[in-house]
Design an enzyme around this catalytic site. Structure first.
Site, PDB file in Angstrom:
ATOM      1  N   SER A   1       0.923  -1.050  -0.091  1.00  0.00           N
ATOM      2  CA  SER A   1       0.049   0.068  -0.056  1.00  0.00           C
ATOM      3  C   SER A   1       0.987   1.245  -0.120  1.00  0.00           C
ATOM      4  O   SER A   1       1.959   1.025   0.388  1.00  0.00           O
ATOM      5  CB  SER A   1      -0.794   0.067   1.038  1.00  0.00           C
ATOM      6  OG  SER A   1      -0.286  -0.110   2.352  1.00  0.00           O
TER       7      SER A   1
ATOM      8  N   LYS B   1      -1.289   4.978  -5.714  1.00  0.00           N
ATOM      9  CA  LYS B   1      -2.226   4.978  -6.505  1.00  0.00           C
ATOM     10  C   LYS B   1      -3.238   6.121  -6.838  1.00  0.00           C
ATOM     11  O   LYS B   1      -3.517   6.573  -8.024  1.00  0.00           O
ATOM     12  CB  LYS B   1      -3.186   3.930  -5.956  1.00  0.00           C
ATOM     13  CG  LYS B   1      -2.900   2.574  -6.070  1.00  0.00           C
ATOM     14  CD  LYS B   1      -4.113   1.367  -5.715  1.00  0.00           C
ATOM     15  CE  LYS B   1      -4.877   1.798  -4.434  1.00  0.00           C
ATOM     16  NZ  LYS B   1      -4.425   1.447  -3.397  1.00  0.00           N
ATOM     17  N   GLY B   2      -3.354   6.966  -5.700  1.00  0.00           N
ATOM     18  CA  GLY B   2      -4.057   8.229  -5.647  1.00  0.00           C
ATOM     19  C   GLY B   2      -3.663   9.088  -6.608  1.00  0.00           C
ATOM     20  O   GLY B   2      -4.196   9.805  -7.310  1.00  0.00           O
ATOM     21  N   ILE B   3      -2.273   9.395  -6.622  1.00  0.00           N
ATOM     22  CA  ILE B   3      -1.588  10.278  -7.375  1.00  0.00           C
ATOM     23  C   ILE B   3      -1.686   9.855  -8.977  1.00  0.00           C
ATOM     24  O   ILE B   3      -1.904  10.382  -9.992  1.00  0.00           O
ATOM     25  CB  ILE B   3      -0.165  10.732  -6.934  1.00  0.00           C
ATOM     26  CG1 ILE B   3      -0.094  11.304  -5.813  1.00  0.00           C
ATOM     27  CG2 ILE B   3       0.493  11.364  -8.254  1.00  0.00           C
ATOM     28  CD1 ILE B   3      -0.322  12.769  -5.805  1.00  0.00           C
TER      29      ILE B   3
ATOM     30  N   ASP C   1      -5.774  -8.164   0.207  1.00  0.00           N
ATOM     31  CA  ASP C   1      -6.306  -7.875   1.497  1.00  0.00           C
ATOM     32  C   ASP C   1      -7.630  -8.459   1.628  1.00  0.00           C
ATOM     33  O   ASP C   1      -8.107  -8.815   0.817  1.00  0.00           O
ATOM     34  CB  ASP C   1      -6.555  -6.375   1.379  1.00  0.00           C
ATOM     35  CG  ASP C   1      -5.204  -5.452   1.624  1.00  0.00           C
ATOM     36  OD1 ASP C   1      -4.196  -6.170   1.598  1.00  0.00           O
ATOM     37  OD2 ASP C   1      -5.312  -4.143   1.227  1.00  0.00           O
TER      38      ASP C   1
ATOM     39  N   LYS D   1       8.583 -10.195  -9.989  1.00  0.00           N
ATOM     40  CA  LYS D   1       7.664 -11.282  -9.490  1.00  0.00           C
ATOM     41  C   LYS D   1       6.690 -10.947  -8.392  1.00  0.00           C
ATOM     42  O   LYS D   1       5.385 -11.317  -8.612  1.00  0.00           O
ATOM     43  CB  LYS D   1       8.781 -12.283  -8.508  1.00  0.00           C
ATOM     44  CG  LYS D   1       8.241 -13.611  -8.393  1.00  0.00           C
ATOM     45  CD  LYS D   1       7.904 -14.346  -9.663  1.00  0.00           C
ATOM     46  CE  LYS D   1       8.898 -14.676 -10.605  1.00  0.00           C
ATOM     47  NZ  LYS D   1       9.631 -16.021 -10.466  1.00  0.00           N
TER      48      LYS D   1
ATOM     49  N   CYS E   1      -7.337  27.310  11.435  1.00  0.00           N
ATOM     50  CA  CYS E   1      -8.132  26.646  12.284  1.00  0.00           C
ATOM     51  C   CYS E   1      -7.562  26.651  13.664  1.00  0.00           C
ATOM     52  O   CYS E   1      -7.660  27.659  14.407  1.00  0.00           O
ATOM     53  CB  CYS E   1      -8.261  25.081  11.737  1.00  0.00           C
ATOM     54  SG  CYS E   1      -9.984  24.783  12.422  1.00  0.00           S
TER      55      CYS E   1
ATOM     56  N   HIS F   1     -10.211  26.124   6.789  1.00  0.00           N
ATOM     57  CA  HIS F   1      -9.008  25.578   6.386  1.00  0.00           C
ATOM     58  C   HIS F   1      -8.980  26.151   4.736  1.00  0.00           C
ATOM     59  O   HIS F   1      -9.583  25.319   3.774  1.00  0.00           O
ATOM     60  CB  HIS F   1      -9.126  24.011   6.233  1.00  0.00           C
ATOM     61  CG  HIS F   1      -9.178  23.650   7.736  1.00  0.00           C
ATOM     62  ND1 HIS F   1      -8.013  23.086   8.183  1.00  0.00           N
ATOM     63  CD2 HIS F   1     -10.149  23.257   8.561  1.00  0.00           C
ATOM     64  CE1 HIS F   1      -8.283  22.577   9.472  1.00  0.00           C
ATOM     65  NE2 HIS F   1      -9.654  22.662   9.440  1.00  0.00           N
TER      66      HIS F   1
ATOM     67  N   GLU G   1      -6.715  25.483   3.020  1.00  0.00           N
ATOM     68  CA  GLU G   1      -5.787  24.645   2.283  1.00  0.00           C
ATOM     69  C   GLU G   1      -6.543  23.683   1.394  1.00  0.00           C
ATOM     70  O   GLU G   1      -6.079  23.218   0.412  1.00  0.00           O
ATOM     71  CB  GLU G   1      -4.823  23.882   3.292  1.00  0.00           C
ATOM     72  CG  GLU G   1      -5.380  22.852   4.010  1.00  0.00           C
ATOM     73  CD  GLU G   1      -5.826  23.772   5.401  1.00  0.00           C
ATOM     74  OE1 GLU G   1      -6.054  24.912   5.614  1.00  0.00           O
ATOM     75  OE2 GLU G   1      -6.012  22.819   6.531  1.00  0.00           O
TER      76      GLU G   1
HETATM   77  N1  GLN Z   1      -9.566  21.747  17.785  1.00  0.00           N
HETATM   78  C1  GLN Z   1     -10.310  22.866  17.344  1.00  0.00           C
HETATM   79  C2  GLN Z   1     -11.643  22.677  17.337  1.00  0.00           C
HETATM   80  O1  GLN Z   1     -12.214  21.726  17.251  1.00  0.00           O
HETATM   81  C3  GLN Z   1      -9.541  22.937  16.028  1.00  0.00           C
HETATM   82  C4  GLN Z   1      -9.931  21.921  15.018  1.00  0.00           C
HETATM   83  C5  GLN Z   1      -8.997  22.101  13.777  1.00  0.00           C
HETATM   84  O2  GLN Z   1      -8.093  22.692  13.608  1.00  0.00           O
HETATM   85  N2  GLN Z   1      -9.698  21.402  12.404  1.00  0.00           N
HETATM   86  O3  GLN Z   1     -12.195  23.816  17.046  1.00  0.00           O
END
Ligand code: GLN
Length: 543
Positions: A13, A17-19, A148, A189, A381, A507, A509
């Site tokens: 694993s 595979k994802g990329i 698996d 193999k 976050c 987030h 990102e």
């Molecule tokens: N632990 C924090 C919350 O629950 C921050 C969560 C996070 O960074 N995703 O608010």
């Protein structure tokens, strides 16, 4: 008519595979096809939400708030599309649905069995994705490795689908390891064995991607072709690269997408690879380098912060720069006197998301260092929450201010549980999840970055800026530059007396892509490069 590509993995694993799946998707999109992707995870959890990111990697959040496998992040970044909760399902969720249907009496007295009931549920979910998306091609990746214990029901389901939609409308792609022996020889193999295993389950792979650390010689392709019944030109080398973005180009170079299109009976179209190739060219030829410290809890397994790592890279692309990451385990900073050494040469500090008290004080040490030394800072976050705690403690003087997640007794709970998060009994899927709107203040760092008044960003948290402390923190120089439309929730905070110090409750990102870097990451890296430049200038005029 929708065509189906199924991706399985052999030998070990974690071989990419994802990329590989994402790269094939990119090449098909480059040819103008409408592509949808889905990932099946054979584990019993309902979703990835409650899984330890240290073991399993990051939990990726989709726009509709599903907590999914990190491969969905790879798909979104490579394909440039946003996926939904339908694009990831687990054995646990399949069984759970079948059990519910049985309890509701939907099976009309039948005996419920692995075949056909579980396999039908699996097939239905994949067909549903095809119908809902209207995609020309649906690519389905089966997690784990052939052999698996958990995979046979999924393999049986896709075998049946090939019968139902027609073998000519289906392509089986197997991604397997070519093992390099200590003597430096390529060994096929283990791959042959995994293909045998697949054949035992009724599937003949059409396309084989050989993951290797060194170039494959012709002999090995010939051997696999003969012994496993795969056309020689359908054996493609997937050699390790430093830059995952290069992989689609390497595959294109070997004619892989052309073969896939041909095999599926689709008319091939001239690909437009230039946009992706230009991006890769920028990545490989940076004009400068920014050094970013990521201070977090799970630094040893960097997949824990996969999307953050990728988004930092995208911020680099947007500045024609390369962003180099130094991982700092926040626990090592607690009580640390000599921070200069730890942050030597660092141009920007980033504290990512996370849960639980471990390592928090070290993150606060890092944030204080960044604030007092005017080093650009981005908090995501939990990182934003720690930025608020640090500001409350050291800039406002609220002794021992904290989040009630880490200290329930604190006098100053500047971060507190959101009201609708109280009295929940289930932990899975109950956070504030997915896209929510945020209204930005003009003439702030975030307002400038986004250049639009309202944004939509993905969330995953239970705690939130405590409104009781708004006035006090604002009057001491914290700018609440992003709020929910009803103004009840703080979504972004910025430190005013600082060149660039921004924390987001969401987030960012998760929405950053190599072809469209996220504005906050772009401006964070830009600020880091400025800070570097400034130090250089200061250094050169110092006596
Ligand atoms: N632990 C924090 C919350 O629950 C921050 C969560 C996070 O960074 N995703 O608010």
């Amino acid at each position: 008519m929708t065509k189906y590509i199924f991706v399985t993995g052999g030998v070990v694993s974690g071989i990419g595979k994802g990329i590989t799946t994402a790269s094939l998707g990119r090449l098909l999109i480059n040819r103008g096809f409408n592509v949808m992707v889905t990932k099946i995870d054979p584990y019993l959890n309902s979703d990835a939400g409650t899984m330890n990111p240290f073991q399993h990697g990051e939990v990726f959040v989709t726009r509709d708030g599903a907590e999914t496998d990190l491969d969905l992040g790879n798909y979104e970044r490579f394909l440039g599309i946003d996926l939904s909760r339908d694009s990831n399902f687990t054995t646990g969720s399949v069984y759970s649905e079948v059990f519910s249907k049985e309890r509701r009496g939907e099976y009309l007295g039948q005996t419920i069995q692995l075949i056909p009931h579980i396999t039908d549920e699996i097939k239905e979910r994949i067909y549903q994705i095809g119908r809902d998306s209207g995609a020309d091609i649906v690519i389905t990746e089966i997690g784990g490795t052939i052999g698996d214990f958990e995979t046979p029901p999924f393999v049986e389901a896709i075998r049946q689908m090939a019968v139902e939609v027609g073998r000519e409308n289906t392509l089986f792609m197997h991604v397997s390891l070519i093992y390099a022996s200590p003597g430096g020889e390529n060994k096929s193999k283990p791959t042959q064995h995994s293909i045998r295993k697949l054949q035992e389950l009724g599937i003949q792979p059409d396309l084989l991607i050989c993951r290797t650390s060194q170039p494959m010689d012709e002999g090995i392709s010939k051997k696999i072709s003969l012994l496993c019944g795969i056309g020689e030109e359908y054996i493609v080398e997937g050699r390790d690269t430093d830059l995952v973005e290069e992989i689609p180009l390497n595959f294109e170079h070997q004619g892989m997408a052309h073969l896939v299109v041909k095999r599926l009976g689709l008319e091939d179209r001239p690909p437009t690879t230039s946009v992706w190739a230009d991006m890769v060219h920028k990545l490989k030829n940076p004009k400068s380098q920014a050094r970013i410290a990521i201070v977090g809890k799970y630094v040893k397994g960097s997949d824990t912060y996969l999307s953050v790592k990728e988004a930092v890279k995208h911020g680099g692309i947007a500045n024609e720069s390369v962003a180099e990451i130094r991982w700092i385990d926040s626990e090592t900073l607690i009580g640390e006197e000599d921070l200069e050494e730890q942050f030597e040469g660092i141009d920007g500090v980033l504290v990512p998301g996370g849960f639980g008290v471990r390592g928090i004080e070290g993150m606060i040490v890092a944030i204080r260092y960044a604030r007092e030394n005017r080093i650009p800072f981005l908090g995501l976050c939990l990182g934003m929450q720690c930025m608020v705690i640090e500001f409350a403690r050291h800039a406002v003087g609220l002794k021992n201010a904290n989040s009630s997640e880490f200290d329930e007794q604190t006098r100053y709970p500047v971060i507190d549980l959101m009201p609708d998060q109280r009295n929940l009994s289930d932990l899975g899927g109950t956070m504030r999840l997915g896209l929510y709107p945020c209204v930005l203040k003009e003439d702030t760092k975030s307002g400038t970055a986004y250049q639009q008044p309202i944004i939509l960003e993905r969330h995953r948290h239970r705690y939130e800026f405590n409104n009781r402390f708004r006035d006090q923190l604002e009057s001491e120089g914290l700018c609440l530059s992003g709020l929910s439309p009803d103004e009840s929730l703080v979504e972004i905070a910025e430190v005013l007396d600082h060149p660039w110090m921004v924390g987001s409750q969401f987030h960012p990102e998760f929405q950053s892509k190599p072809l469209s870097p996220h504005p906050l990451f772009r401006d964070f890296i830009e600020a880091a490069l400025h800070y570097q430049q400034e130090r250089k200038t200061l250094g050169s005029i110092a006596p």
